[in-house]
Motif scaffolding. Structure first.
Motif, mmCIF file in Angstrom:
data_model
loop_
_atom_site.group_PDB
_atom_site.id
_atom_site.type_symbol
_atom_site.label_atom_id
_atom_site.label_comp_id
_atom_site.label_asym_id
_atom_site.label_seq_id
_atom_site.Cartn_x
_atom_site.Cartn_y
_atom_site.Cartn_z
ATOM 1 N N ARG A 193 63.123 32.298 -11.035
ATOM 2 C CA ARG A 193 62.373 33.189 -11.912
ATOM 3 C C ARG A 193 63.099 33.311 -13.252
ATOM 4 O O ARG A 193 62.482 33.282 -14.316
ATOM 5 C CB ARG A 193 62.227 34.561 -11.256
ATOM 6 N N TYR A 216 56.953 31.093 -11.702
ATOM 7 C CA TYR A 216 57.281 32.360 -11.046
ATOM 8 C C TYR A 216 56.684 32.452 -9.651
ATOM 9 O O TYR A 216 57.280 33.047 -8.751
ATOM 10 C CB TYR A 216 56.792 33.529 -11.898
ATOM 11 N N SER A 217 55.483 31.894 -9.484
ATOM 12 C CA SER A 217 54.880 31.964 -8.155
ATOM 13 C C SER A 217 55.697 31.108 -7.185
ATOM 14 O O SER A 217 55.891 31.471 -6.027
ATOM 15 C CB SER A 217 53.429 31.500 -8.192
ATOM 16 N N HIS A 223 62.020 32.332 -17.096
ATOM 17 C CA HIS A 223 62.170 33.155 -18.293
ATOM 18 C C HIS A 223 62.850 32.397 -19.418
ATOM 19 O O HIS A 223 62.454 32.456 -20.584
ATOM 20 C CB HIS A 223 63.002 34.406 -17.969
ATOM 21 N N GLU A 231 58.617 33.013 -6.365
ATOM 22 C CA GLU A 231 58.286 34.092 -5.445
ATOM 23 C C GLU A 231 58.162 33.544 -4.025
ATOM 24 O O GLU A 231 58.657 34.146 -3.086
ATOM 25 C CB GLU A 231 56.967 34.720 -5.887
ATOM 26 N N GLU A 232 57.521 32.385 -3.914
ATOM 27 C CA GLU A 232 57.335 31.813 -2.581
ATOM 28 C C GLU A 232 58.679 31.443 -1.962
ATOM 29 O O GLU A 232 58.903 31.618 -0.775
ATOM 30 C CB GLU A 232 56.472 30.562 -2.677
ATOM 31 N N LEU A 237 47.656 24.227 -12.130
ATOM 32 C CA LEU A 237 46.678 25.319 -12.081
ATOM 33 C C LEU A 237 47.004 26.370 -11.041
ATOM 34 O O LEU A 237 46.858 27.550 -11.282
ATOM 35 C CB LEU A 237 45.240 24.833 -11.814
ATOM 36 N N ASN A 238 47.444 25.969 -9.883
ATOM 37 C CA ASN A 238 47.628 26.935 -8.807
ATOM 38 C C ASN A 238 48.913 27.743 -8.961
ATOM 39 O O ASN A 238 48.952 28.929 -8.667
ATOM 40 C CB ASN A 238 47.681 26.223 -7.452
ATOM 41 N N GLU A 239 49.984 27.030 -9.389
ATOM 42 C CA GLU A 239 51.270 27.707 -9.368
ATOM 43 C C GLU A 239 51.802 27.927 -10.772
ATOM 44 O O GLU A 239 51.466 27.210 -11.705
ATOM 45 C CB GLU A 239 52.305 26.845 -8.605
ATOM 46 N N THR A 240 52.600 28.962 -10.876
ATOM 47 C CA THR A 240 53.462 29.090 -12.042
ATOM 48 C C THR A 240 54.891 28.934 -11.537
ATOM 49 O O THR A 240 55.138 28.962 -10.327
ATOM 50 C CB THR A 240 53.302 30.464 -12.707
ATOM 51 N N ARG A 262 52.738 29.100 -21.640
ATOM 52 C CA ARG A 262 53.618 30.237 -21.887
ATOM 53 C C ARG A 262 53.635 31.193 -20.707
ATOM 54 O O ARG A 262 54.583 31.971 -20.541
ATOM 55 C CB ARG A 262 53.153 30.949 -23.171
ATOM 56 N N ASN A 263 52.595 31.156 -19.888
ATOM 57 C CA ASN A 263 52.589 31.938 -18.655
ATOM 58 C C ASN A 263 53.358 31.247 -17.555
ATOM 59 O O ASN A 263 53.360 31.714 -16.409
ATOM 60 C CB ASN A 263 51.147 32.140 -18.147
#
Lengths: 359, 790
Positions: free
Chosen positions: B252, B240-241, B256, B244-245, B235-238, B221-222
């Motif tokens: 993004r 959103y990350s 959502h 962002e990158e 594990l490292n990325e979502t 959910r994150n």
């Protein structure tokens, strides 16, 4: 940030040579120039800190315990090692990361490390339990402590937190929150916060503790847009205490003052390099993190680096990098006593023996 | 070799172009519609797969959840007084029975933990094939700080953790809170957890049929990646990350959408392959996670394009085969056509026996070849017929030419005809319209002084007319052998022609006898164009009478003589209707008027040849090259006196006769006179007049001039010129018949009238002029007989 970075190196060196014979420091030389010089000299391979070496003795072995797993928070240390600043200072530095297990202070008092990084408040709190600590350097010059709250839970101002569950760390430096609550006359339900903000993300609490450079951004990376959050910066409420500093046992400080000083300068040089080469610093941090198996991604590393750099190399004038200000110590002590966290603390000179000489 | 216009080139170009266009159109259309349809199906497939995978995971997770809940219930039911060993046994059994579970833990709050437990968080897990145990609590009560303990405690519900690493193993943990006591004194006592390794999820997701460029992923959910083909981002990325990158606000927003809790499908650019893809996502029921399936559109498009390319390749191959087939068919048409063309050229060259190509098959080309062969055969037949006909016609032509020559031979052609004579000028032309014709003219000398001339026009044209003309000419010539009287000749010729004339042809004929000494012309006309006389002053006179019927039709036709005198330099023009009916292009006839006008011209005053030629020139000028429709025939005669200009009076000396005064001799001399008149070509009328006069006057003399019975000679003198006169001289008693003869009594009965006087009356009534004189004791009575009326 820096006004004149392009000072001719030759001129610098002559001046430095002139100034540093006998390890004298000129008052008129600005810190910035000095640090640039130190870094450049460090990179150019010239030996400045010949004194530490003695007559070509082998470098001093130093173990530094960092207070958590690899992240940009310790970028200065990584760059100092990588760029040979420690080596130039005659130091053979080994970095030891701590995590959920024994803390960096544990490493220090158990003799597993010679130096350790600690938040100022933590150092003040644990000072003397069992050993007296000496502040060798103060890297983080400002507080990054936040309370982050859900706007849509009706939290717009501090008073809205009254009676609501709020999670925050239980370490000494979190006493800022207690002071804050008392200041604001609120009594939130305290929930211990450990290694993640997942409870906050799952809306189990109305607000959680966060560092500007870390959890705040983690929340963003979990999909929460900033405009959904209400942020209470502790330093906005007069509760901004400096954070990361380098500490050693007092007796170590007495025995090896030059190592302490060299360590400070070299680490600062590392920080300066990180500031001037952020992309390289980010790659280094990523490498270290991945080696340690820490979940990491580039944007978060970059975010953390830039915010930590703001603390280590603040843009405002009148700040002595790497140094602990007297008022910062005294304010912190006062707040802690007032919060009932400690009852008393040693004087500044004892706490920060390497600062006392400068008025 | 062959230009663009050849059948093969045209066929190839058109068929291949049209077929090519159809092929392209079909391929493009099929590509577009297929792509559209396939895209829709791929979208649906992605949605189904996402959903299917989610349900599969749900099924497995559900089982695990059930196990954990069961264990929690068991512990709770025991009011948490279960001994440690029992709990451990339970854990081991759980692990043995559920191979999907990596580890099971029971972690308790210290306050409510039963006593006697060596560790507050016993954890049984797998190490390879073995089941091992670890106490997670330790001295530091570390379990209390973990999310898998804290979250269910504070949230009050079972929680799936975020993925994390524990002792080198990537896992997620399902924790169920357990409580002690009853409500309202229910207290959180701890959690029961089970761990699921991530690689089990990876294997399950990897088995999904998502195509080469597709893959599945699982996020929390994150939006933290729980499973993803790119190991390094788990594990490292979502989401959103990564957004962002990449500085990608749309990504993004995609994040959502995905965690919003409802299934969906969105277009997406794959991280793994960079393909344009669909991302179909659906939330799991068993946890907070979201299953997403990514199917590559680019892969589908590439497959479609490959398909279209294959279609195009097959199509091109087909076109090639089509081209070959068309080439063959074109050849099957053009080859025989080329052969036919060559054969036609050979035929055109005249070689009708050249071999023709064999017809093959039953198509149009074979029909053409058949037709061509038929044409060739017909041509051969026609050519041979034509050759025969042409040969026949040439024969006929040459025969006609010979006939022409013969016919021309029938007509006197040499001029001057009588070069030794200088009292006659004669010229004639015959221009037949065809090789042979029906016109003719003829002339021949009857004796020294007389010439017969004739002109005729047989009805019709061509060979029949020519034959008739030849016959007529023969009859004419033979008739003149026995007769010199033109009317008699005409009757004779007519009689001969009528006999055996089955064809009802006829001939118009004019014949005349000209006494060259006297200029007297006796003529007969059988329906022919009236001749014309041109006087030296240019005036013309038509010889219209007498004119009888055409010859050859009426069996016993009667013809009359006409007489006239041709003075010197009077020109007689004989012509046929080819002259007067000569037509110009406007179909106007030349006509008598033009002819007389032409003759009036001084140019026609010369000799006969000049006159004739002048007339011909005029006729030609009139017709102006229009086709000659009828034979043009002209015969121009002019008599010339040998001596100097003399009055047109008769140049011949009078003829003298002697008659004894008896009726027998009178008869005799009357016959002689008549014979003379015949020879001199006088008309029958003249002869009659003369006989009448002689009869009357001689009778008077014989009867009344002598009283004795002796023989007396009466002199008779004939003047044959102009005036034409008889002179009777006798030596009997003086008697003037003009006075001494009793006047005729014209009334009263005939028997009662005295004889005499009546004859003279008649003579006078006939226009004769009588004149008496007594001279030398002789009675001389001169009778002038006037010329005949013309």
């Amino acid at each position: 940030m820096w006004t004149d970075t392009r000072t001719p190196m030759k001129q610098q060196t002559t001046t430095l040579r002139g100034r540093f014979l006998g390890f004298q420091r000129s008052r008129t030389l600005s810190v910035s120039r000095f640090l640039t010089a130190a870094m450049l000299v460090c990179l150019s391979g010239r030996s400045v800190f010949a004194q530490v070496k003695g007559e070509d003795k082998k470098p001093a072995s130093v173990r530094i315990a960092l207070q958590w797993l690899p992240q940009s928070q310790f970028a200065g240390f990584y760059m100092a090692i990588e760029k040979g600043c420690y080596r130039e200072a005659g130091l053979d530095v080994v970095l030891l990361h701590t995590g959920p297990g024994p803390s960096s202070h544990d490493f220090l008092v158990q003799g597993k490390a010679d130096f350790s990084t600690l938040f100022l408040a933590d150092a003040v709190f644990i000072n003397g339990k069992p050993a007296a600590l000496a502040n060798v350097a103060q890297f983080s010059q400002r507080s990054n402590l936040l309370l982050v709250a859900w706007k849509d839970m009706g939290i717009e101002k501090p008073a809205d937190l009254d009676g609501r569950p709020v999670s925050y760390w239980q370490s000494a430096f979190s006493m800022a929150f207690d002071v804050f609550f008392r200041q604001q006359h609120i009594h939130p339900v305290a929930i211990p916060q450990h290694y993640s903000v997942n409870l906050f993300l799952k809306r189990g609490v109305a607000a959680c503790a966060a560092m500007t450079y870390n959890e705040y951004h983690r929340i963003y990376q979990a999909g929460v847009d900033y405009d959904r959050l209400t942020v209470f910066k502790m330093r906005d409420f007069g509760l901004g205490f400096p954070e990361d500093g380098l500490y050693t046992l007092t007796e170590t400080a007495k025995r090896k003052p030059e190592v302490c000083r060299a360590l400070r300068e070299a680490t600062l040089a590392g920080w300066e390099y990180a500031r001037q080469h952020p992309d390289e610093a980010v790659e280094t941090v990523l490498r270290e993190s991945r080696r340690a198996g820490v979940p990491v991604n580039r944007p978060h590393t970059r975010w953390m680096l830039s915010h930590v750099l703001d603390s280590v190399c603040p843009p405002e004038a009148g700040v002595r990098r790497g140094h602990l200000g007297r008022s910062a110590y005294t304010d912190t002590v006062r707040s802690m006593i007032g919060a009932g966290v400690i009852s008393q603390a040693p004087p500044f000179e004892a706490f920060a023996p390497f600062e006392a000489r400068v008025p | 070799m062959k230009g663009f216009n050849s059948i093969r080139q045209r066929l190839l170009t058109w068929v291949l172009t049209v077929a090519g266009l159809i092929l392209v159109a079909v391929i493009v259309w099929s590509y577009l519609t297929s792509r559209h349809r396939l895209e829709a199906e791929m979208e649906a497939k992605a949605v189904f797969l996402a959903d299917g995978a989610a349900r599969q995971i749900d099924a497995q997770l559900g089982i695990l959840q059930g196990v954990v809940h069961g264990m929690a219930l068991a512990l709770e039911s025991q009011h948490l007084t279960m001994p440690f060993e029992q709990v451990r046994a339970l854990q081991t059994e759980c692990l043995e029975k559920n191979p999907g579970i990596y580890g099971v833990c029971v972690a308790l709050e210290p306050e409510t933990a039963p006593s006697g437990w060596p560790d507050l968080a016993p954890w049984g897990y797998r190490e390879g094939k073995a089941l091992v145990y670890e106490g997670l609590s330790g001295s530091t009560r570390g379990h209390l700080r973990e999310d898998w303990f804290g979250l269910p405690k504070h949230l009050g519900r079972p929680v799936w953790s975020e993925p994390y690493e524990w002792k080198g193993v990537l896992m997620v943990t399902y924790s169920v809170p357990i409580y002690s006591g009853e409500a309202p004194k229910r207290r959180f006592a701890g959690v029961v957890t089970c761990d699921l390794t991530l690689d089990w999820l990876d294997r399950m997701i990897a088995a999904l049929p998502l195509g080469k460029g597709g893959y599945g992923l699982l996020i929390s959910r994150n939006a933290t990646y729980v499973a993803h083909p790119l190991r390094e981002i788990v594990l490292n990325e979502t989401v959103y990350s990564i957004a962002e990158e990449r500085n990608d606000p749309e990504l993004r927003e995609t994040g959502h959408q995905m965690v919003a809790g409802k299934p969906g499908i969105i277009p997406f650019k794959s991280f793994v392959s960079g393909d344009l893809s669909w991302l179909a996502y659906t939330p799991l029921r068993s946890g907070d996670w979201i299953m997403a399936a990514i199917i590559s559109r680019d892969e589908m498009n590439a497959a479609m394009i490959q398909l279209s390319r294959n279609q195009m390749a097959i199509g091109l191959l087909g076109l090639l085969l089509l081209a070959l087939a068309i080439g063959r068919i074109a050849r099957s048409i053009t080859r025989p056509l080329a052969k036919l063309r060559d054969a036609a050229n050979t035929l055109a060259g005249g070689n009708l026996d050249a071999p023709l190509p064999e017809p093959r098959g039953r198509d149009e080309v074979a029909h053409l070849t058949h037709a061509f062969a038929g044409m060739r055969d017909n041509l051969r037949r026609y050519v041979s017929d034509l050759r025969e006909t042409t040969a026949a016609r040439e024969r006929m032509s040459s025969e006609l030419r010979i006939a022409h020559d013969i016919q021309m031979g029938l007509v006197p052609k040499t001029f001057p005809a009588f070069p030794s004579r200088n009292d006659l000028d004669l010229y004639g032309v015959l221009e037949p319209a065809r090789e042979v014709g029906g016109d003719f003219y003829d002339f021949f000398l009857l004796d020294d002084d007389r010439i017969a001339v004739a002109i005729g026009d047989v009805s019709g044209k061509g060979v029949p007319a020519a034959l008739f003309m030849a016959v007529t000419r023969s009859f004419l010539r033979s008739a003149f052998k026995s007769e010199t009287d033109p009317a008699a000749v005409m009757a004779n010729v007519n009689g001969e022609l009528v006999e055996g004339n089955d064809t009802c042809m006829f001939v118009t004929l004019f014949c005349a006898v000209l006494d060259l000494a006297t200029g007297r012309l006796r003529y007969a006309n059988a329906g022919h164009n009236p001749p014309v006389i041109r006087y030296p002053d240019g005036s013309v006179e038509w010889v219209a009478r007498p004119r009888g019927p055409v010859a050859g039709v009426v069996p016993k036709a009667v013809y009359e003589d006409g007489t006239l005198v041709l003075s010197a330099d009077d020109t007689l023009i004989l012509y046929t209707d080819g002259v007067t009916e000569a037509m110009n292009a406007a179909e106007e006839l030349y006509g008598e008027k033009r002819m007389s006008d032409s003759l009036a011209a001084p140019a026609c005053g010369g000799d006969c040849r000049a006159t004739t030629e002048r007339m011909l020139v005029d006729i030609r000028a009139f017709t102006q090259g229009a086709e000659q429709s009828d034979d043009i025939t002209l015969l121009v005669i002019k008599s010339r006196k040998a001596s100097a200009p003399t009055p047109p009076a008769c140049p011949a000396e009078p003829h003298a006769f002697s008659v004894e005064n008896n009726f027998a001799d009178m008869e005799r001399v009357m016959d002689d006179v008549e014979a003379l008149l015949d020879a001199r070509l006088f008309s029958a009328k003249r002869k009659y007049s003369v006989r009448l006069a002689l009869d009357e006057l001689l009778s008077n003399v014989i009867k009344y001039a002598y009283d004795d019975a002796s023989v007396h000679r009466i002199a008779l003198k004939l003047e044959l010129g102009i005036p034409f006169a008889l002179t009777i001289a006798d030596d009997g008693k003086p008697f003037n018949p003009l006075e001494d003869a009793p006047h005729p009594i014209l009334d009263g009965p005939v028997e009662d009238r005295p004889i005499g006087g009546l004859g003279l009356h008649i003579l006078q009534k006939m226009g004769m002029k009588l004149a008496y004189r007594r001279e030398n004791n002789r009675n001389v009575l001169r009778v002038v007989i006037p010329e005949d009326e013309h």
